[in-house]
Design a protein around this motif. Structure first.
Motif, PDB file in Angstrom:
ATOM      1  N   GLU A 187       1.015  -1.344   0.229  1.00 34.45           N
ATOM      2  CA  GLU A 187      -0.075  -0.024   0.035  1.00 34.45           C
ATOM      3  C   GLU A 187       1.001   1.266   0.038  1.00 34.45           C
ATOM      4  O   GLU A 187       0.480   2.191  -0.740  1.00 34.45           O
ATOM      5  N   VAL A 188       1.960   1.119   0.667  1.00 33.80           N
ATOM      6  CA  VAL A 188       2.572   2.408   0.906  1.00 33.80           C
ATOM      7  C   VAL A 188       3.387   2.615  -0.487  1.00 33.80           C
ATOM      8  O   VAL A 188       3.572   3.865  -0.873  1.00 33.80           O
ATOM      9  N   GLN A 189       4.198   1.577  -0.891  1.00 34.94           N
ATOM     10  CA  GLN A 189       4.940   1.758  -2.190  1.00 34.94           C
ATOM     11  C   GLN A 189       3.782   2.203  -3.121  1.00 34.94           C
ATOM     12  O   GLN A 189       4.449   3.070  -4.021  1.00 34.94           O
ATOM     13  N   LYS A 190       2.864   1.918  -3.371  1.00 32.12           N
ATOM     14  CA  LYS A 190       1.794   2.282  -4.422  1.00 32.12           C
ATOM     15  C   LYS A 190       1.354   3.829  -4.143  1.00 32.12           C
ATOM     16  O   LYS A 190       1.484   4.529  -5.089  1.00 32.12           O
ATOM     17  N   LEU A 191       1.233   4.101  -3.013  1.00 28.17           N
ATOM     18  CA  LEU A 191       0.897   5.503  -2.720  1.00 28.17           C
ATOM     19  C   LEU A 191       2.318   6.498  -3.052  1.00 28.17           C
ATOM     20  O   LEU A 191       2.067   7.655  -3.456  1.00 28.17           O
ATOM     21  N   LEU A 192       3.587   6.043  -2.736  1.00 25.33           N
ATOM     22  CA  LEU A 192       4.733   6.752  -3.289  1.00 25.33           C
ATOM     23  C   LEU A 192       4.611   6.922  -4.726  1.00 25.33           C
ATOM     24  O   LEU A 192       4.885   7.946  -5.019  1.00 25.33           O
ATOM     25  N   THR A 193       4.505   5.981  -5.385  1.00 25.48           N
ATOM     26  CA  THR A 193       4.675   5.952  -6.867  1.00 25.48           C
ATOM     27  C   THR A 193       3.472   6.757  -7.396  1.00 25.48           C
ATOM     28  O   THR A 193       3.649   7.684  -8.196  1.00 25.48           O
ATOM     29  N   GLU A 194       2.434   6.830  -6.900  1.00 26.89           N
ATOM     30  CA  GLU A 194       1.427   7.488  -7.361  1.00 26.89           C
ATOM     31  C   GLU A 194       1.408   8.906  -7.151  1.00 26.89           C
ATOM     32  O   GLU A 194       1.016   9.822  -8.012  1.00 26.89           O
ATOM     33  N   ASN A 195       2.266   9.439  -6.112  1.00 27.37           N
ATOM     34  CA  ASN A 195       2.555  10.609  -5.831  1.00 27.37           C
ATOM     35  C   ASN A 195       3.886  11.175  -6.170  1.00 27.37           C
ATOM     36  O   ASN A 195       4.234  12.323  -5.923  1.00 27.37           O
ATOM     37  N   GLY A 196       4.497  10.475  -6.859  1.00 30.45           N
ATOM     38  CA  GLY A 196       5.874  10.776  -7.241  1.00 30.45           C
ATOM     39  C   GLY A 196       6.880  11.100  -5.892  1.00 30.45           C
ATOM     40  O   GLY A 196       7.900  11.852  -6.186  1.00 30.45           O
ATOM     41  N   LEU A 197       6.977  10.413  -5.011  1.00 26.27           N
ATOM     42  CA  LEU A 197       7.604  10.359  -3.848  1.00 26.27           C
ATOM     43  C   LEU A 197       8.440   9.321  -3.819  1.00 26.27           C
ATOM     44  O   LEU A 197       8.285   8.423  -4.140  1.00 26.27           O
ATOM     45  N   VAL A 198       9.659   9.755  -3.089  1.00 25.32           N
ATOM     46  CA  VAL A 198      10.509   8.670  -2.636  1.00 25.32           C
ATOM     47  C   VAL A 198      10.667   8.741  -1.210  1.00 25.32           C
ATOM     48  O   VAL A 198      10.606   9.429  -0.344  1.00 25.32           O
ATOM     49  N   TYR A 222      10.585  -4.854   5.101  1.00 21.60           N
ATOM     50  CA  TYR A 222       9.389  -4.016   4.672  1.00 21.60           C
ATOM     51  C   TYR A 222      10.061  -2.532   4.326  1.00 21.60           C
ATOM     52  O   TYR A 222       9.356  -2.140   3.081  1.00 21.60           O
ATOM     53  N   ASN A 223      11.186  -2.053   4.693  1.00 19.25           N
ATOM     54  CA  ASN A 223      11.794  -0.849   4.004  1.00 19.25           C
ATOM     55  C   ASN A 223      12.325  -1.128   2.532  1.00 19.25           C
ATOM     56  O   ASN A 223      12.077  -0.408   1.732  1.00 19.25           O
ATOM     57  N   ARG A 224      12.695  -2.217   2.495  1.00 14.77           N
ATOM     58  CA  ARG A 224      13.315  -2.717   0.979  1.00 14.77           C
ATOM     59  C   ARG A 224      12.030  -2.609   0.037  1.00 14.77           C
ATOM     60  O   ARG A 224      12.247  -2.379  -0.966  1.00 14.77           O
ATOM     61  N   GLU A 225      10.978  -3.160   0.610  1.00 10.31           N
ATOM     62  CA  GLU A 225       9.537  -3.389  -0.350  1.00 10.31           C
ATOM     63  C   GLU A 225       9.192  -1.944  -0.687  1.00 10.31           C
ATOM     64  O   GLU A 225       8.364  -1.725  -1.799  1.00 10.31           O
ATOM     65  N   ILE A 226       9.407  -0.796   0.163  1.00  8.48           N
ATOM     66  CA  ILE A 226       8.980   0.609  -0.171  1.00  8.48           C
ATOM     67  C   ILE A 226       9.949   1.159  -0.718  1.00  8.48           C
ATOM     68  O   ILE A 226       9.841   2.512  -1.155  1.00  8.48           O
ATOM     69  N   GLY A 227      11.278   0.737  -0.955  1.00  6.97           N
ATOM     70  CA  GLY A 227      12.428   1.162  -1.764  1.00  6.97           C
ATOM     71  C   GLY A 227      12.951   2.235  -0.974  1.00  6.97           C
ATOM     72  O   GLY A 227      13.989   2.840  -1.554  1.00  6.97           O
ATOM     73  N   ASN A 228      13.152   1.924   0.156  1.00  2.00           N
ATOM     74  CA  ASN A 228      14.008   2.517   1.248  1.00  2.00           C
ATOM     75  C   ASN A 228      15.099   1.783   1.753  1.00  2.00           C
ATOM     76  O   ASN A 228      14.754   0.845   2.176  1.00  2.00           O
ATOM     77  N   LYS A 229      16.371   2.353   1.744  1.00  5.79           N
ATOM     78  CA  LYS A 229      17.563   1.629   2.472  1.00  5.79           C
ATOM     79  C   LYS A 229      18.040   2.139   3.631  1.00  5.79           C
ATOM     80  O   LYS A 229      18.641   1.572   4.356  1.00  5.79           O
ATOM     81  N   ASN A 230      17.452   3.499   4.008  1.00  2.00           N
ATOM     82  CA  ASN A 230      18.105   4.162   5.244  1.00  2.00           C
ATOM     83  C   ASN A 230      17.116   4.142   6.253  1.00  2.00           C
ATOM     84  O   ASN A 230      15.989   4.345   6.740  1.00  2.00           O
ATOM     85  N   LEU A 231      17.744   3.186   7.363  1.00  2.00           N
ATOM     86  CA  LEU A 231      17.213   2.921   8.758  1.00  2.00           C
ATOM     87  C   LEU A 231      17.737   3.824   9.827  1.00  2.00           C
ATOM     88  O   LEU A 231      18.898   3.584   9.826  1.00  2.00           O
TER      89      LEU A 231
END
Length: 255
Positions: free
Chosen positions: A46-57, A78-87
């Protein structure tokens, strides 16, 4: 060129009430990336889809120290799945500040992150500057004790300033290890405490900090306002106007 993100803690009540609509508004204001502090029960899909729809990283996620110690594998996935590497570890309570133990744990957490393609960062407040470890401020001792390949810096420049140090000098000192800074403004109240305000409304030298960040190779400047007197969505709009004016006046920021 610096990219501009928002720490979503600033709009935490809005995110809880309207997760989807708030992300949309953040994007509309011109923020290119977001830093999460919670996902309010949403799945990574859900989060990844919203980020893509809104052009957000997804530029980073603040994750509690306790969760880093107990559920790190789950957080990385989880973070890898939303495109984030920074924890990012956001804060340590007083009861957690056994610094020798913390430094050893950071080495282990950081090594595990690196093995799985993630990056561990630490976000400071003022106490890392005002408390000592040996002959050094905790801030400096931490990054001396833990190797750069296990721990990167997320410097909250406002709290460096409030802790009594020069953020510009500290940015230069940690150049090459500093992918993200928090850009935050504040006023010092009569009792000596700090009140966070919109960018340009306080006493922090934001232009000098932003220029230094660009020179130091920082990738993201992240707007954060811990507490807002005005409605938070208005506050982040005001802060974005400061950033746009900074860009118009030759600031090295992508807006």
């Amino acid at each position: 060129m610096l990219k501009v993100g928002l720490q979503l803690y600033t709009v935490r009540e809005e995110m809880e009430a309207d997760f989807e609509g708030t992300l949309k508004r953040v994007a509309e204001l011109g923020y290119q990336g977001v830093e999460f502090h919670t996902f309010f029960g949403r799945s990574s899909e859900e989060v990844q889809k919203l980020l893509t729809e809104n052009g957000l990283v997804a530029l980073g996620t603040h994750i509690s120290y306790d969760r880093m110690l107990t559920t790190l594998d789950e957080e990385i996935v989880y973070n890898r799945e939303i495109g984030n590497k920074n924890l990012i570890i956001p804060y340590l309570g007083e009861e957690q500040r056994n610094w020798s133990e913390v430094f050893n744990n950071l080495k282990q957490i950081g090594a595990k992150c690196r093995e799985q393609g993630a990056v561990l960062l630490y976000h400071n407040h003022e106490f890392e500057l005002t408390e000592s470890y040996g002959e050094h401020a905790v801030f400096d001792a931490m990054y001396a004790e833990v190797p750069a390949d296990q721990l990167q810096v997320e410097m909250d420049t406002c709290w460096v300033y409030y802790g009594g140090y020069d953020p510009v000098a500290y940015i230069a000192k940690y150049a090459g290890r500093l992918p993200i800074i928090h850009l935050k403004d504040m006023k010092t109240l009569p009792d000596g405490t700090a009140k966070t305000v919109e960018l340009g409304k306080g006493e922090v030298k934001l232009e000098a900090i932003s220029n230094a960040a660009n020179e130091a190779g920082v990738e993201w400047i992240v707007v954060e306002q811990d507490y807002c007197e005005n409605p938070p969505l208005e506050s982040i709009a005001t802060s974005m106007e400061w950033i746009k004016n900074y860009a118009k006046n030759g600031g090295s920021v992508h807006v």
